[in-house]
Design an enzyme around this catalytic site. Structure first.
Site, mmCIF file in Angstrom:
data_model
loop_
_atom_site.group_PDB
_atom_site.id
_atom_site.type_symbol
_atom_site.label_atom_id
_atom_site.label_comp_id
_atom_site.label_asym_id
_atom_site.label_seq_id
_atom_site.Cartn_x
_atom_site.Cartn_y
_atom_site.Cartn_z
ATOM 1 N N GLU A 836 0.839 -1.206 0.000
ATOM 2 C CA GLU A 836 0.000 0.000 0.000
ATOM 3 C C GLU A 836 0.871 1.251 0.000
ATOM 4 O O GLU A 836 0.736 2.105 -0.847
ATOM 5 C CB GLU A 836 -0.937 -0.014 1.220
ATOM 6 C CG GLU A 836 -1.846 1.205 1.263
ATOM 7 C CD GLU A 836 -2.913 1.105 2.347
ATOM 8 O OE1 GLU A 836 -3.165 0.003 2.855
ATOM 9 O OE2 GLU A 836 -3.501 2.153 2.687
ATOM 10 N N ARG A 914 -7.690 2.237 14.021
ATOM 11 C CA ARG A 914 -8.613 1.137 13.711
ATOM 12 C C ARG A 914 -8.650 0.130 14.874
ATOM 13 O O ARG A 914 -9.690 -0.433 15.188
ATOM 14 C CB ARG A 914 -8.240 0.437 12.402
ATOM 15 C CG ARG A 914 -9.283 -0.579 11.956
ATOM 16 C CD ARG A 914 -9.075 -1.029 10.524
ATOM 17 N NE ARG A 914 -9.655 -0.129 9.542
ATOM 18 C CZ ARG A 914 -10.892 -0.207 9.050
ATOM 19 N NH1 ARG A 914 -11.694 -1.182 9.437
ATOM 20 N NH2 ARG A 914 -11.335 0.654 8.168
ATOM 21 N N GLU A 1295 -10.643 -8.029 4.430
ATOM 22 C CA GLU A 1295 -10.035 -8.077 5.755
ATOM 23 C C GLU A 1295 -10.883 -8.768 6.832
ATOM 24 O O GLU A 1295 -10.343 -9.428 7.724
ATOM 25 C CB GLU A 1295 -9.728 -6.646 6.221
ATOM 26 C CG GLU A 1295 -8.687 -5.961 5.367
ATOM 27 C CD GLU A 1295 -8.636 -4.468 5.621
ATOM 28 O OE1 GLU A 1295 -9.592 -3.767 5.249
ATOM 29 O OE2 GLU A 1295 -7.644 -4.012 6.198
#
Ligand SMILES: Cc1cc2nc3c(=O)[nH]c(=O)nc-3n(C[C@H](O)[C@H](O)[C@H](O)COP(=O)(O)OP(=O)(O)OC[C@H]3O[C@@H](n4cnc5c(N)ncnc54)[C@H](O)[C@@H]3O)c2cc1C
Ligand code: FES
Ligand code: FES
Length: 1363
Positions: A836, A914, A1295
């Protein structure tokens, strides 16, 4: 070098390499002994189907088939071989088959290619050619294969995407029953077993799925691929072995000499020449399989001037029976040895071949099939690795070794305690060769038992190997002789002489055991800082494995001649080792109804659109791109210190080397250009004054080829002054107050105080810790930049999840506007978050070099570089305090979450956020104070990895819940159910849960897994077994879908319709195996109303769809799907008048009519997720678009003595809305689960206290293999749960399932509790994740572990630390 003497009297001397590749003769006049077969195939022959995944024989991506004619037995032998280790020089006279040689999409796929593709066993496809070739080699070698053969064939192959189940299911069809019934039934009607869909099982009414009687519901199905469409396998259609090689032995009889720049390669054909050569070149390496030497050359950069290959020396390649046993030539491969031993085992009395059986049993755990096919027994002995698997057995047998030299003639030595003289040293003299090994038959009252414990059962080097060779007095259990030998306990394989001697004359009973333990503790010490770490575990293993051998031998004696049970059934299972069996599985999903038009592909389990190209090797990955004239290769100069001042960087020596073009460092950019990063520009492209981690880039060398560039990079001289402190672990960071300044951040809801103050509540306080995880995408980071020579234009092909960012940062470092830079991604061989943001580490230097030199520049990281440079999943430490009611309802939680960010902040902020959003997993907690901290450490910068902090946060929740359950003496399952979120519950960040299917998933999983009954069965099992325990756990998950950074929730698409009606689709997402392009084509097929065959996606490119977000956060399909939908709708609106005019026309007619009418046939689409955005300051807004829910139930069995475990069964129920492609979604669930299983049970990053990464390849870092998947694996998609907030009612999947794998971890913990109960020790114990064999064994405290005294913490420097 004076090396011609031996050649002179050799018969025919040849310096030309001749071999066959895919049926074509290859003649190489000047082979370089340094070339591997893989390099030759890829670079010289341009056969790029065979992939490079590791270069150390550990991943199988490079598997090819090597065939040879065995003149003695008059048969052709086919072997799967790792092309990355096989020297091309060893191919003389052989035939190589690569994935391109067995089938193509242009003509016909081979059944091994077709079946893996259609069974959905290829996701990113990078592992696929290797897996195809392992299977192909198997079916070419054995006419009727069994599942056991398949298991062995895949021991040396890894896949990081699929979770293996799909591959196994596809290939199970080659197993005799299915294939033969199929041929008997004929395939022409396409229907087997009377199944109306033509989808059926040839087992007819015996089909395991029918027996299970799982569902009578006609609207759902468990058949995810259509076996009836498979081509039958017809061996007579296989290409023939090159007749020239069969008819003539000329190539076998040639004395070969290949001269390279640094190395000369000899292949003598008789013993005399062999000895002469060794006499002339005492330093020469004798290479058979090259599995040791190849790794030394590649990774330790050893140069061996002379190599002698003894494969054509008859005496070294024969197995001869003599009076006492078998004499095995030193060059005999492990595979040949195994095959021959089996023949003797079948023909001789069983007692006589116990030695042979023990060796064969061990070989099953020795490397993978590809290695065993080429590696020699002599190579294993002579390498003398202290963790060799054969040496402990051979030493416990004190086998005789026959040595030979020209000067000294023949001598024999025993492999006893005097054989190894130090680390990888032995008594063999320099000019001697090992000729053969004499392996004795066993005697009537002699038993040999050996055990190996590794991190992973299959294809792993051992932690400890133990071999026990005991002979009893006639017809008794009194020990006459005994030898205990151990690997992994010293710099050499060690015979525990004193312990062995002390047992002679004793009975085989518990008293003997105790004496053995007492002596072994003394005789096999390990200092606390011994290399390899795991000190207590290794010490415990010596005794535990001896106990296992004791039990096994006693059982065997009872059977053979004692005729009395020496071992109680309660203890008996301690003797066994886990062996997998054929896995079972089911996949349930909803069928699209009959009413759905055929061209509408949404909801259908169609095959990944690249699958057929992936299985044939035609799919092009970054490094497969053809070379371009004048192209150069880039190699890195990396920091070797974790924290140091750079005193000087001197590239002079490197630049003087022929072929080296340039060296770039911080001097070549401005300080502003040199600062890079995905969010904050807080790291340096090239380190300037200081390095703050090992593996940081100091500079790059650009040269004409890879070997030159890498050798030159190694000669760049960097001088450092070491600085303190070196912060490696989270605890170090806390101690030094080393945090990123953007943190801590807190989310607060309600008031925690009253709940903690209320005396009626229970309060628990604790912490949990989770290790990091290496992404281990099979394709390492790669980039290829091509300057356009005009207007500073530059094109970068890269293996990146975020091409826009590569282009943006390239623009930044070059000071060239973004409109001149195009980043292009065809596909990646896996990403999982690792590509990423960290793609910039390769992409930017490559772009810089290409721009500065105006030449094409390429680089693909070696596996060790990738692992050292690019960061991992964040290790986490979570400290918590929870208040709950007496019933177990959680009322308040105060939680502190720390992640280990490494040297730059990268994405560590959103990752910890998160975790904060997910710390409560699926449970409602009304009062919350959760705080996130990002630790700044001297490690590579840690980054995104599937789940992005979510799994770590949820791990906290499950630990909290279990601590509460323990305190209350309640079953955690009961408490999970009690605390589970419900419809309209509100999370701690104020988001209301709508369409919350958690309860439904839970209930369905409980029912499908038959949880209640299995808990009872487990309890019974545990009562009956002392050394084996089972445990079960059920885990829910709730995963928030969206980028938590609002601006990233946008996507674009471009649809172009050409006048022939073909559709070119582009969107902002990248394909990394997850099937995004396939899903986007499905979405377009529905909106445009055309068949998927008309729609093509070529690549992701920043000049087609600009300003894209990374393909991440599971949101690829959601965001891009909506953009594609919008673009297609725009087109459809424009076509509508033409459809109306010609309602019976075809798509092509309408397109053509629109073109004639001058209507635009291209359109863009754009999507920005509405109603989203969260404000941390006020804890308001919505961070997520919606949630994906799921529940998993897993049962495991542990071996309390070795720490090994087996996953018996996993059942998963997931709500994926209305799946766009159930096959892809189930593949994502299974793949994520197995990746999570690795995270929670197996994968361990090993760092030294000074920040050196020891786990730099598949040899040291273990991801799950084929043999690790659940023995039964059932996945079900929840029915009737459309999601109103994503494209065509689907849900994101990438995910969310990963965390469900923690069910294996918690089941293991349950099993450990059962063992601890038996041992009478506390059920409260520390147990960090991952649940490695070491942690499991040491948590199963017992009479053995009690004998070990732990060294005082702080009194020594440990070999490794947990980051
Ligand atoms: C992926 C992988 C997995 C592995 N797994 C295991 C494992 O599970 N267990 C384990 O024990 N090992 C393992 N190994 C190590 C290795 O495969 C074995 O040691 C193997 O037996 C070496 O044989 P070879 O023919 O390939 O050796 P080579 O690399 O060809 O040679 C090794 C050394 O032996 C010397 N040598 C070879 N033959 C002679 C001879 N006749 N006389 C004198 N010297 C000689 C060579 O000079 C050289 O120094 C693994 C290796 C790899 C790459
Ligand atoms: S590349 Fe050869 S085994 Fe990995
Ligand atoms: S499909 Fe196996 S590694 Fe990607």
């Amino acid at each position: 070098m004076g090396m011609n003497n031996a050649d002179e009297d050799a018969g025919e001397v040849c310096s030309e390499l001749v071999f066959y590749v895919n049926g074509k003769k290859v003649i190489e006049p000047n082979p370089n002994p340094e070339w591997t077969l893989l390099w030759y195939l890829r670079k010289k022959l341009r056969l790029t189907g065979t992939k490079l995944g590791c270069a150390e024989g550990g991943c199988g991506a490079c598997t090819v088939m090597v065939s040879k004619y065995n003149r003695k037995e008059k048969k052709i032998i086919h072997l799967a071989v790792n092309a990355c280790l096989a020297p091309v020089c060893a191919m003389h006279g052989l035939a190589v088959t690569t994935v391109e040689g067995i089938g193509t999409t242009k003509t016909r796929l081979h059944p091994v290619q077709e079946r893996i593709a259609k069974a959905h066993g290829s996701q990113c496809g990078f592992c696929t050619p290797g897996i195809v070739m392992s299977m192909y080699s198997l079916i070419r070698s054995i006419p009727k294969i069994s599942y056991a053969d398949m298991e062995v064939a895949f021991q040396g192959n890894l896949c990081r995407c699929t979770g293996y189940r799909a591959i196994i299911e596809g290939y199970k069809t080659f197993i005799e029953d299915w294939e033969s019934q199929r041929i008997t039934n004929g395939i022409s009607n396409g229907k087997l077993n009377g199944d109306s869909n033509g989808i059926g099982c040839a087992m007819g009414k015996d089909c395991c799925k029918l027996k299970d009687n799982k569902s009578n519901d006609q609207s759902e199905t468990e058949y995810i691929f259509d076996k009836s469409s498979f081509l039958p396998y017809d061996p007579s259609q296989e290409p023939i072995f090159p007749p020239e090689l069969k008819l003539s032995s000329v190539y076998d009889d040639q004395f070969l000499i290949y001269r390279g720049n640094k190395t000369v390669w000899y292949r003598p054909t008789d013993l005399n020449s062999m000895l002469k050569l060794k006499n002339q070149h005492p330093d020469a390496k004798i290479v058979v399989g090259n599995t040791e030497v190849g790794v030394e050359v590649k990774f330790k950069h050893c140069v061996y001037p002379v190599i002698i290959m003894p494969n054509c020396v008859p005496e070294m390649n024969a197995i001869i029976e003599n009076e006492t046993g078998l004499e095995v030539g030193a060059a005999v491969t492990l595979m040949e040895m195994e095959n021959t031993f089996r023949k003797y085992i079948n023909n001789l009395p069983r007692y006589k071949t116990r030695t042979l059986s023990t060796i064969i049993e061990m070989l099953n755990w020795f490397a993978g099939k590809q290695i065993r096919n080429v590696a020699a027994v002599g190579g294993n002995i002579m390498t003398g690795s202290p963790i060799s698997d054969l040496n402990p057995i051979l030493m416990s047998l004190r086998v005789k070794l026959n040595l030979l030299s020209k000067a000294g003639g023949h001598r024999s030595v025993l492999m006893d305690e005097t054989f190894f003289t130090g680390y990888r040293r032995n008594v063999v003299k320099q000019d001697e060769i090992l000729l053969s090994i004499e392996i004795p038959y066993s005697k009537r009252y002699q038993y040999i038992k050996a055990y190996k414990q590794a991190k992973r059962r299959e294809d792993d080097i051992s932690i400890v190997t133990a071999s026990v060779n005991v002979e009893f007095e006639n017809n008794s259990n009194v020990i006459k002789n005994i030898t205990l030998a151990f690997g992994g306990m010293a710099p050499v394989t060690k015979i525990a002489t004193k312990s062995s001697q002390s047992l002679v004359g004793m009975k085989w009973d518990e008293q003997m055991l105790e004496k053995a333990y007492a002596n072994m503790i003394e005789e096999l010490p390990l200092i606390p800082s011994a290399p390899g770490g795991n000190i207590q575990f290794r010490r415990a293993l010596t005794m535990s494995l001896f106990l296992k051998a004791y039990l096994a031998i006693a059982k065997q004696m009872s059977k053979d001649y004692i005729h009395d049970d020496l071992i109680k059934p309660y203890h008996s299972s301690g003797a066994e080792q886990f062996h997998g069996s054929m896995p079972k599985s089911s996949q349930y999903f909803e069928l699209v109804g009959d009413k759905q038009v055929k061209s509408d592909a949404v909801g259908r389990p169609i095959t990944h659109v690249s699958a057929f190209k992936q299985v044939t090797g035609e799919a092009i990955y970054c490094d497969d791109m053809p070379s371009v004239e004048g192209e150069l290769y880039l190699a890195f100069v990396l920091s070797t210190k974790a924290h140091a001042k750079i005193l000087s960087v001197d590239p002079q020596k490197a630049l003087e080397q022929p072929g080296v073009v340039a060296f770039f460092s911080a001097k070549d950019v401005t300080p502003e250009q040199n600062l890079i990063g995905p969010i904050f520009h807080d790291e340096e492209l090239f380190a300037t004054e200081k390095v703050v981690s090992q593996g940081q880039t100091i500079g790059v060398i650009v040269a004409q080829d890879q070997a030159t560039a890498q050798a030159a990079a190694r000669s760049v001289k960097v001088e450092y002054e070491e600085l303190q402190p070196i912060i490696v672990t989270i605890e170090d960071a806390i101690k030094h107050n080393s945090f990123y300044k953007q943190f801590p951040k807190t989310i607060k809801r309600g008031n925690v105080k009253p709940a903690f103050d209320d005396p009626n509540n229970v309060i628990i306080e604790g912490q949990c810790r989770m290790g990091g995880q290496e992404h281990f995408y099979l394709e390492t980071h790669a980039a290829f930049a091509i300057p356009k020579k005009e207007d500073d234009e530059l094109e970068i092909f890269c293996s990146s999840q975020h091409p826009s960012e590569i282009a943006k940062l390239t623009s930044h470092i070059l000071h060239v506007p973004m409109n001149r830079i195009v980043a292009r991604v065809k596909r990646m061989g896996g990403g999982f978050g690792g590509k990423e943001s960290r793609g910039m580490l390769v992409g930017l230097p490559v772009a810089l070099a290409a721009h500065k030199l105006q030449k094409p520049v390429r680089c693909m990281l070696d596996r060790d570089e990738d692992m050292m440079m690019t960061g991992t999943r964040h290790p986490f430490l979570i400290k918590y305090k929870v208040a709950a009611t007496k019933e177990g309802k959680m009322l308040a939680a105060v939680v502190n979450i720390y992640n280990n960010g490494g040297y730059s902040i990268d994405l560590s902020g959103p990752v910890v956020e998160r975790a904060m959003f997910h710390f409560e997993n699926a449970y409602y907690i009304p009062n919350v104070e959760v705080t996130g901290h990002v630790c700044k450490t001297n490690l590579p910068s840690n980054t995104a990895f599937r789940g992005f902090g979510g799994p770590q946060g949820m791990f906290g929740a499950e630990n909290m819940l279990r601590d509460v359950a323990f305190k209350l003496g309640k079953d955690p399952i009961e408490l999970s159910k009690l605390n589970l979120y419900e419809e309209n519950s509100t999370t701690h960040y104020g988001q209301v849960l709508t369409h919350c299917t958690l309860q439904r998933c839970w209930d369905e999983c409980v029912e499908k897994s038959n949880l209640a009954q299995r808990k009872v069965d487990i309890e019974n099992f545990n009562k009956q077994h002392r050394w084996r325990k089972r445990g079960i756990a059920i885990i829910p998950t709730k995963f928030g879908i969206a980028f938590t950074e609002k601006l990233l929730n946008q996507a674009g698409a471009l649809v172009i319709i050409y006048v022939d009606g073909s559709v070119l689709l582009s969107h902002g997402g990248t394909e990394m195996g997850q099937g995004l392009h396939t899903k986007m084509i499905q979405v377009a097929s529905r909106t445009l109303g055309v068949d998927i065959s008309k729609i093509h996606i070529s690549e992701t490119s920043t000049d087609k769809v600009p300003n894209t977000s990374a393909t991440a956060a599971s949101a690829g399909s959601d965001l891009n799907g909506m953009a594609v939908l919008e673009a297609c709708q725009t087109i459809m609106k424009r076509l509508q008048p033409f459809k109306d005019k010609n309602p019976n026309g075809k798509w092509e007619d309408w397109v053509s009519a629109a073109y004639v009418a001058r209507v635009s046939l291209s359109a863009t689409g754009f999507h920005a997720t509405p109603d989203i955005g969260y404000d941390f300051k006020n804890n308001t807004g919505k961070p997520f678009n919606y949630f994906t829910f799921g529940v998993a139930c897993t049962e495991v069995e542990i071996d309390c003595l070795s720490g090994d475990h087996l996953v018996i069964r996993t059942d998963i129920v997931m709500d994926l809305g209305e799946s766009i492609n159930p096959a892809i979604d189930i593949g994502q669930i299974e793949g994520a689960f197995i990746q999570g299983y690795g995270l929670f049970t197996m994968e361990e990053l090993i760092y030294s206290p000074t920040g050196t990464l020891y786990s730099r390849g598949p040899g040291a870092y273990k991801i799950p293999g084929f043999g690790d998947i659940p023995q039964e694996f059932n996945v079900s998609l929840l029915k009737g749960a459309p999601n109103p907030r994503a494209v065509y009612s689907s849900k994101a999947v990438g995910e969310p399932p990963l965390f469900l794998a923690s069910s294996a971890y918690f089941a293991i913990k349950e099993a450990i509790c059962a063992a601890r109960k038996d041992a009478g020790v506390s059920l409260e114990f520390p147990f960090e994740a991952p649940a490695t064999s070491a942690r499991i064994r040491m948590a199963c405290e017992d009479h053995i572990t009690k004998k070990l005294s732990a060294p005082e913490p702080g009194s020594f420097v440990p070999w490794n630390v947990v980051p």
